[in-house]
Write a protein that holds these residues in place. Structure first.
Motif, short mmCIF file in Angstrom:
data_model
loop_
_atom_site.label_atom_id
_atom_site.label_comp_id
_atom_site.label_asym_id
_atom_site.label_seq_id
_atom_site.Cartn_x
_atom_site.Cartn_y
_atom_site.Cartn_z
N ASP A 189 -17.66 -9.81 8.18
CA ASP A 189 -17.68 -8.59 8.99
C ASP A 189 -18.13 -7.37 8.19
O ASP A 189 -18.14 -6.25 8.72
N PRO A 220 -15.47 2.85 10.27
CA PRO A 220 -14.35 2.02 10.70
C PRO A 220 -13.97 0.92 9.71
O PRO A 220 -12.78 0.61 9.56
N LEU A 221 -14.95 0.33 9.04
CA LEU A 221 -14.65 -0.71 8.07
C LEU A 221 -13.85 -0.15 6.89
O LEU A 221 -12.89 -0.77 6.43
N GLU A 223 -12.02 2.59 6.90
CA GLU A 223 -10.69 2.97 7.39
C GLU A 223 -9.78 1.74 7.48
O GLU A 223 -8.59 1.81 7.15
N SER A 224 -10.33 0.62 7.91
CA SER A 224 -9.55 -0.60 8.02
C SER A 224 -9.11 -1.11 6.65
O SER A 224 -7.95 -1.52 6.46
N LEU A 225 -10.04 -1.10 5.67
CA LEU A 225 -9.69 -1.53 4.32
C LEU A 225 -8.63 -0.62 3.72
O LEU A 225 -7.66 -1.08 3.11
N ALA A 227 -6.42 1.19 5.32
CA ALA A 227 -5.15 0.95 6.01
C ALA A 227 -4.49 -0.33 5.49
O ALA A 227 -3.25 -0.38 5.33
N ARG A 228 -5.28 -1.35 5.24
CA ARG A 228 -4.73 -2.60 4.69
C ARG A 228 -4.07 -2.36 3.35
O ARG A 228 -2.95 -2.83 3.09
N SER A 231 -0.84 -0.47 3.76
CA SER A 231 0.23 -1.32 4.29
C SER A 231 0.79 -2.26 3.22
O SER A 231 1.96 -2.65 3.28
#
Length: 360
Positions: A189, A220-221, A223-225, A227-228, A231
């Motif tokens: 992805d 978005p990619l 931001e996702s990384l 956020a991971r 977390s």
């Protein structure tokens, strides 16, 4: 290449004062040539536009880097899809402050006698090699060295341009747990690139690169990384700074040409010396810059094959590794072009941490 003549302002004019340009300016000045080196930035290395990792042996080209080192790197940690990390020990290097590193190289060039000038954006390069800047001033060297990045105006002037780049975006965040590895995130992805976490003391650079046709996915990619990693308790949520830019991934371009009576040499990103898979290019920039400066000196002492010899040196040093990486990159991008996505075995086979990469 034709001989050196004509009305000039200096022996060697260098466009760009990153690692390639500073190294070129220093080498040419040490050879006794009059050198003017210019950069569009207001100061060296700012803004930072790289992940700031350099291999452990880079000091052989640039001198002691202890003043810019932020921490040592001891291994590479690779995540493929959702699987656990694969560790490659002994992948040693340094995380640096790129701004301090670039300033050090500029100081070395100036110490060698180069006239280093900032805030000089190139507007045009004439057919005879004279360079016009944004403020209307002009300069001409008897030799022009293009160290002006992936979208090199010097390269464009001689018809030797990078034909493929990756678009990148990076944030700097707080690092919550000490770490001495470079973390790589491979995923189907993330088309045409990968994600990374590079620690640098109390901070980390977190970024992504993708093929240009997928640039809309960068935000978005990333931001996702981010956020991971938040977390997982590895990094802080607040973004301290962000940057981005183009990385050439199309392989070597012809590193010389001619504008009227002015020979032109290309080095660093302008010559396509960034690895097409990893995006690494600081070490090759510094090395090629030094070679370009010495090639300029050879032109002045009348060596007729100096430019050809320079091209041969770049080929010997970087050609095999860049071509290997380019083959792997082409394989990945052909998969996307066919409307499919690479599976995990292909992702591993096209990344430097795995033996399959080196077997092909």
């Amino acid at each position: 290449m034709r001989g050196l003549s004509g009305k000039t302002d200096c022996d060697v004019l260098v466009l760009g004062l990153g690692p390639a340009g500073s190294s070129a300016a220093a080498a040419a000045a040490k050879a006794g040539l009059s050198v003017i080196a210019v950069d569009k930035k207001a100061e060296a290395g700012v803004p930072v536009q790289c992940a700031e990792f350099v291999p452990s042996l880079i000091g052989q080209e640039t001198g002691d880097i202890s003043g810019s080192r932020l921490q040592y790197i001891n291994d590479m940690v690779t995540y493929v899809g959702c699987h656990d990390a694969d560790h490659v020990p002994g992948f040693r290097g340094n995380m640096i402050s790129r701004a301090k590193f670039d300033r050090q190289l500029v100081e070395q060039a100036a110490g060698a006698g180069a006239d280093c000038r900032f805030g000089m954006a190139v507007r045009a390069i004439d057919a005879d090699g004279r360079v016009t800047f944004a403020d209307g001033s002009t300069l001409k060297g008897r030799v022009l060295i293009g160290a002006d990045g992936p979208h090199s105006k010097a390269g464009k002037a001689i018809g030797c341009e990078n034909n493929e780049c990756v678009e990148s975006r990076q944030i700097t965040v707080q690092l919550l747990k000490p770490h001495d590895g470079t973390d790589i995130f491979l995923s189907a992805d993330i088309p045409g690139g990968y994600g990374w976490l590079f620690p640098k003391g109390g901070e980390a650079n977190v970024g992504l690169g993708v093929a240009p046709q997928f640039k809309h996915l960068l935000k978005p990619l990333l931001e996702s990384l981010h956020a991971r990693l938040v977390s997982e308790g590895r990094v802080g949520a607040d973004v301290r700074c962000f940057t981005g830019g183009a990385i050439p991934v199309g392989g070597l371009v012809k590193p010389f040409g001619q504008l009227g009576d002015c020979p032109v040499l290309l080095c660093g990103d302008a010559a396509g010396l960034t690895n097409p898979v990893t995006g690494a290019g600081i070490s090759s920039a510094a090395m090629s810059g030094g070679l370009a400066g010495r090639a300029a000196s050879d032109l002045f002492v009348g060596k007729p094959n100096a430019a050809d010899d320079y091209e041969e040196e770049l080929e010997d040093l970087f050609g095999p590794s860049i071509r290997r990486a380019l083959r792997h990159r082409r394989r990945l991008m052909d998969t996307y072009a066919a409307g499919a996505k690479p599976d995990e075995s292909m992702l591993k086979a096209t990344w430097i941490a795995y033996p399959e990469y080196w077997a092909a």
